[in-house]
Write an enzyme that holds these catalytic residues in place. Structure first.
Site, mmCIF file in Angstrom:
data_model
loop_
_atom_site.group_PDB
_atom_site.id
_atom_site.type_symbol
_atom_site.label_atom_id
_atom_site.label_comp_id
_atom_site.label_asym_id
_atom_site.label_seq_id
_atom_site.Cartn_x
_atom_site.Cartn_y
_atom_site.Cartn_z
ATOM 1 N N THR A 71 38.655 43.195 31.622
ATOM 2 C CA THR A 71 38.305 44.452 32.293
ATOM 3 C C THR A 71 37.129 45.128 31.592
ATOM 4 O O THR A 71 36.188 45.612 32.237
ATOM 5 C CB THR A 71 39.534 45.393 32.301
ATOM 6 O OG1 THR A 71 40.593 44.735 32.997
ATOM 7 C CG2 THR A 71 39.222 46.722 32.968
ATOM 8 N N ASN A 150 41.515 35.467 41.918
ATOM 9 C CA ASN A 150 42.800 35.472 41.211
ATOM 10 C C ASN A 150 44.017 35.435 42.123
ATOM 11 O O ASN A 150 45.101 35.068 41.700
ATOM 12 C CB ASN A 150 42.892 36.679 40.279
ATOM 13 C CG ASN A 150 42.559 37.978 40.963
ATOM 14 O OD1 ASN A 150 41.491 38.116 41.552
ATOM 15 N ND2 ASN A 150 43.460 38.931 40.912
ATOM 16 N N CYS A 331 48.264 41.681 37.646
ATOM 17 C CA CYS A 331 47.414 42.501 36.796
ATOM 18 C C CYS A 331 46.730 43.611 37.574
ATOM 19 O O CYS A 331 46.069 44.457 37.006
ATOM 20 C CB CYS A 331 46.396 41.631 36.082
ATOM 21 S SG CYS A 331 45.601 40.497 37.190
HETATM 22 N N1 PLP Z 1 39.230 39.662 36.419
HETATM 23 C C1 PLP Z 1 40.105 38.821 37.018
HETATM 24 C C2 PLP Z 1 39.633 37.886 38.082
HETATM 25 C C3 PLP Z 1 41.457 38.838 36.632
HETATM 26 O O1 PLP Z 1 42.323 38.024 37.235
HETATM 27 C C4 PLP Z 1 41.857 39.747 35.624
HETATM 28 C C5 PLP Z 1 43.271 39.847 35.245
HETATM 29 O O2 PLP Z 1 44.152 39.372 35.889
HETATM 30 C C6 PLP Z 1 40.893 40.576 35.025
HETATM 31 C C7 PLP Z 1 39.590 40.499 35.458
HETATM 32 C C8 PLP Z 1 41.256 41.530 33.945
HETATM 33 O O3 PLP Z 1 41.399 40.865 32.714
HETATM 34 P P1 PLP Z 1 42.166 41.600 31.520
HETATM 35 O O4 PLP Z 1 43.610 41.561 31.849
HETATM 36 O O5 PLP Z 1 41.835 40.783 30.294
HETATM 37 O O6 PLP Z 1 41.611 42.958 31.424
#
Ligand code: PLP
Length: 392
Positions: A71, A150, A331
């Protein structure tokens, strides 16, 4: 039996990573900026971790900025490119199926006066490259398209987008940058910054999706690309990202990325075999379902709608049998609207298809035996729901 099929939400750490991090927390606790021996030891471990991480992208260690998560990497890009003073361009092109870690800062940039174009997708979550070419103008600052979705696992054409961008820049003398959120792609498909991704400028990654620790991420910044820092302070990470480095987590991320990309083809083939086995079994044994993931999607994701059910209820029923899955993306579950997943909506799914959707996501340790067990329990759960209308 415990069957963990929520690996796109997060993964269990490799034991080797846990052991390394515990050892480092005990014995390598110096601050890498300190000048004494303990500091130098920590700096050495930091360098080693960064080097391993860089090699997963065939990049040089100087191109890797360590962040606190995927993020943060995404936010750094979306807000950071715009602040670079020489860049007066105002247009940001992204897609409607990005993770909220991109969508939200993009919306914030819109509030700050930037123009944000969100490309739509088809029923398999694919963007139209012709549409991208149409909206790519002289005043474009950034293109941000995820490498792998995702929720459904569609692999986006990042190489082709890179080629389009490079050709556009050459023809128009512009400096449009290309970012890809590769959080779900690392360890599943090649992310070689000298080959397929040679025209990509910025790449986000996160450790906890590849059996590394949570709360540590990375941003690949191609040499020469200017980006404003997101965090100001002591000037760590060559000024890109201040804050005392989380050395054990960085070392853990380095080791996890080394392990995840080693024999990547064999690991991906195993995950695909497991996924295909489950998909085939469900298509054969459970009526009235819809597979939402494309056949050529990433090896680790299978999204299925069980018509006439509610995904959330099925999820909790499976949990009682030791099977862990997700509806949409865990997430970003705080980000869902009352209409459900923004990705399935963008793909044009009907409300009943969205309501009955479950995401199964795999790791390299899942087995065929686990899929037989899962298939059996899903079949029963779906059948019972359809009979009773609900379990309650
Ligand atoms: N981007 C994508 C495509 C994700 O699937 C996720 C988390 O699931 C993130 C960003 C965020 O990553 P983080 O949990 O390390 O902040």
């Amino acid at each position: 039996m415990i069957v963990y099929l929520d690996n796109s939400a997060t993964t269990r750490q490799y034991d080797e990573v846990t052991d390394l991090m515990a050892e480092m927390a005990r014995n390598c606790y110096g601050n890498p900026s300190s000048l004494h021996g303990l500091g130098l030891d920590a700096e050495k471990c930091l360098k080693e971790g960064r080097k391993k991480l860089a090699s997963a992208f065939n990049a040089s260690p100087e191109e890797m900025v360590i962040t606190s998560c995927g993020t943060e990497s995404d936010n750094t890009v979306l807000t950071g490119v715009a602040k670079v003073p020489r860049n007066r361009a105002k247009r940001i092109i992204t897609t409607s199926v990005e993770h909220p870690a991109v969508l939200e800062p993009a919306a914030e940039m819109e509030r700050r006066g930037f123009e944000v174009i969100r490309l739509g997708v088809d029923g398999e979550c694919r963007i139209d490259l012709e549409e991208l070419k149409e909206v790519l103008t002289d005043d474009t600052l950034l293109i941000s398209v995820m490498a792998v979705n995702n929720e459904v696992g569609t692999i986006m054409p990042i190489k082709e987008i890179g080629d389009i961008k490079a050709e556009f820049n050459k023809k128009h003398g512009t400096k449009v940058l290309l970012h890809t959120d590769a959080v779900q792609a690392l360890g599943k498909i090649s992310l070689d910054t000298k080959k397929d991704l040679r025209n990509v400028d910025l790449i986000s990654a996160s450790a906890h999706k590849i059996h590394g620790p949570k709360g540590i991420g990375a941003l690949y910044v191609r040499k020469g690309v200017k980006l404003d820092p997101f965090m100001l302070g002591g000037g760590q990470e060559r000024g890109f990202r201040s804050g005392t480095e989380n050395v054990p987590a960085i070392a853990g991320f380095g080791l996890a990325s080394e392990m995840a990309v080693k024999d990547i083809k064999a690991r991906a083939a195993h995950m695909a075999e497991v996924r295909d086995y489950l998909r085939k079994g469900m298509l054969q044994e459970i009526p009235d379902i819809k597979i939402n993931s494309p056949e050529d999607g990433v090896c680790s994701v299978l999204n299925v709608s069980f018509m006439g059910t509610r995904g959330e209820v099925i999820l909790h029923r499976l949990e009682q049998e030791g099977i862990y899955v997700s509806t949409g993306s865990a997430c970003s579950s705080n980000h869902k609207s009352s209409k459900g997943s923004h990705v399935l909506n963008a793909m044009g799914l009907k409300p009943r298809e969205i309501e009955g959707a479950i995401r199964f996501s795999f790791n390299e340790f899942n087995t065929i035996e686990e899929m037989d067990y899962t298939l059996d329990k899903v079949k029963t759960a779906v059948g019972n729901f359809r009979k009773l209308g609900s379990f309650r």
